[in-house]
Motif scaffolding. Structure first.
Motif, mmCIF file in Angstrom:
data_model
loop_
_atom_site.group_PDB
_atom_site.id
_atom_site.type_symbol
_atom_site.label_atom_id
_atom_site.label_comp_id
_atom_site.label_asym_id
_atom_site.label_seq_id
_atom_site.Cartn_x
_atom_site.Cartn_y
_atom_site.Cartn_z
ATOM 1 N N ALA A 32 0.852 -1.199 0.000
ATOM 2 C CA ALA A 32 0.000 0.000 0.000
ATOM 3 C C ALA A 32 0.883 1.243 0.000
ATOM 4 C CB ALA A 32 -0.903 -0.022 1.231
ATOM 5 N N PRO A 33 0.324 2.394 -0.372
ATOM 6 C CA PRO A 33 1.115 3.634 -0.348
ATOM 7 C C PRO A 33 1.692 3.916 1.047
ATOM 8 C CG PRO A 33 -0.971 3.986 -1.486
ATOM 9 C CD PRO A 33 -1.030 2.613 -0.881
ATOM 10 N N ASN A 34 2.871 4.503 1.062
ATOM 11 C CA ASN A 34 3.576 4.766 2.322
ATOM 12 C C ASN A 34 2.735 5.541 3.320
ATOM 13 O OD1 ASN A 34 5.715 3.448 1.185
ATOM 14 N ND2 ASN A 34 7.008 5.256 0.965
ATOM 15 N N HIS A 35 1.982 6.549 2.867
ATOM 16 C CA HIS A 35 1.192 7.347 3.806
ATOM 17 C C HIS A 35 0.092 6.516 4.480
ATOM 18 C CE1 HIS A 35 -1.285 7.770 0.141
ATOM 19 N NE2 HIS A 35 -2.298 7.976 0.973
ATOM 20 N N GLU A 36 -0.452 5.512 3.768
ATOM 21 C CA GLU A 36 -1.458 4.632 4.367
ATOM 22 C C GLU A 36 -0.816 3.722 5.416
ATOM 23 O OE1 GLU A 36 -3.941 2.475 1.613
ATOM 24 O OE2 GLU A 36 -4.137 4.233 0.311
ATOM 25 N N LEU A 37 0.373 3.224 5.114
ATOM 26 C CA LEU A 37 1.072 2.343 6.055
ATOM 27 C C LEU A 37 1.464 3.085 7.331
ATOM 28 C CD1 LEU A 37 3.313 0.420 3.507
ATOM 29 C CD2 LEU A 37 1.373 -0.514 4.777
ATOM 30 N N THR A 38 1.994 4.298 7.183
ATOM 31 C CA THR A 38 2.392 5.054 8.368
ATOM 32 C C THR A 38 1.161 5.475 9.180
ATOM 33 O OG1 THR A 38 2.548 7.078 7.042
ATOM 34 C CG2 THR A 38 4.591 5.885 7.464
ATOM 35 N N ALA A 39 0.051 5.777 8.502
ATOM 36 C CA ALA A 39 -1.186 6.123 9.215
ATOM 37 C C ALA A 39 -1.693 4.914 10.005
ATOM 38 C CB ALA A 39 -2.252 6.607 8.242
ATOM 39 N N LEU A 40 -1.656 3.739 9.389
ATOM 40 C CA LEU A 40 -2.080 2.515 10.077
ATOM 41 C C LEU A 40 -1.190 2.250 11.284
ATOM 42 C CD1 LEU A 40 -3.598 -0.198 10.354
ATOM 43 C CD2 LEU A 40 -1.943 -1.161 8.749
ATOM 44 N N PHE A 41 0.114 2.382 11.096
ATOM 45 C CA PHE A 41 1.045 2.112 12.194
ATOM 46 C C PHE A 41 0.844 3.121 13.323
ATOM 47 C CE2 PHE A 41 5.176 0.596 13.872
ATOM 48 C CZ PHE A 41 4.995 -0.754 13.620
ATOM 49 N N GLY A 42 0.512 4.361 12.959
ATOM 50 C CA GLY A 42 0.221 5.381 13.964
ATOM 51 C C GLY A 42 -1.012 5.048 14.778
ATOM 52 N N GLU A 43 -1.983 4.369 14.172
ATOM 53 C CA GLU A 43 -3.177 3.928 14.907
ATOM 54 C C GLU A 43 -2.850 2.765 15.833
ATOM 55 O OE1 GLU A 43 -6.635 3.080 12.480
ATOM 56 O OE2 GLU A 43 -5.991 4.598 11.031
ATOM 57 N N ILE A 44 -2.027 1.849 15.335
ATOM 58 C CA ILE A 44 -1.692 0.642 16.090
ATOM 59 C C ILE A 44 -0.747 0.952 17.246
ATOM 60 C CG2 ILE A 44 -0.480 -1.569 15.915
ATOM 61 C CD1 ILE A 44 -1.435 -1.531 12.935
ATOM 62 N N LEU A 45 0.245 1.777 16.977
ATOM 63 C CA LEU A 45 1.267 2.106 17.964
ATOM 64 C C LEU A 45 1.524 3.616 17.906
ATOM 65 C CD1 LEU A 45 3.225 0.722 20.006
ATOM 66 C CD2 LEU A 45 4.887 0.618 18.154
#
Length: 143
Positions: A83-96
């Motif tokens: 997935a696009p980098n901004h989606e991955l970092t947003a997901l990771f920000g939600e998780i951790l």
């Protein structure tokens, strides 16, 4: 199977389960295609249970991060590691939310997401992570 028996091998894609030991290493099975292969002691491997994710304060065990992803997606696959980098970092920000953006690179996030999806495809029992984390906490409290 627990995270103590799952490894990532430098230079090889995916994850591997340790099946047994040999004189100069061990035998693994790929969690992607099931092929068995020997791994020499000289190869660079990382046991998933020994990996930590940097936060601003400390390191969080990878198992704890995988559990958070598992809870967020109700035991289903997460979005693709492609997935696009901004989606991955947003997901990771939600998780951790407290992860250290300066020391946890997008490539690290992609690996964690990819590993989580591989574990899901292999019907990994995430209860073993909780058990391992409880044992680790008990050992730290005794020390």
């Amino acid at each position: 199977m627990s995270l103590t028996k799952i490894i990532a091998i430098a230079g090889k894609p995916g994850l591997y389960e340790i099946l047994g030991q040999t004189k100069g290493g061990f035998i693994t099975s790929s969690l992607i295609n099931g092929k068995k292969s020997p791994v020499k002691n000289t190869q660079n491997v990382s046991v998933l249970s020994d990996i930590g994710i940097y936060t601003h304060e400390t390191e969080i065990p990878l198992g704890q991060v995988l559990l958070s992803i598992h809870e967020k997606f109700n035991g289903n696959e997460s979005l693709s590691h492609k997935a696009p980098n901004h989606e991955l970092t947003a997901l990771f920000g939600e998780i951790l939310p407290e992860y250290d953006e300066e020391r946890v690179y997008v490539s690290n996030i992609k690996k964690v997401i990819q590993w989580y999806n591989i574990l899901i495809k292999n019907e990994f029992d995430f209860k073993t992570i909780k058990e391992d984390l409880e044992k680790l906490e008990e050992a730290q409290n005794e020390a």
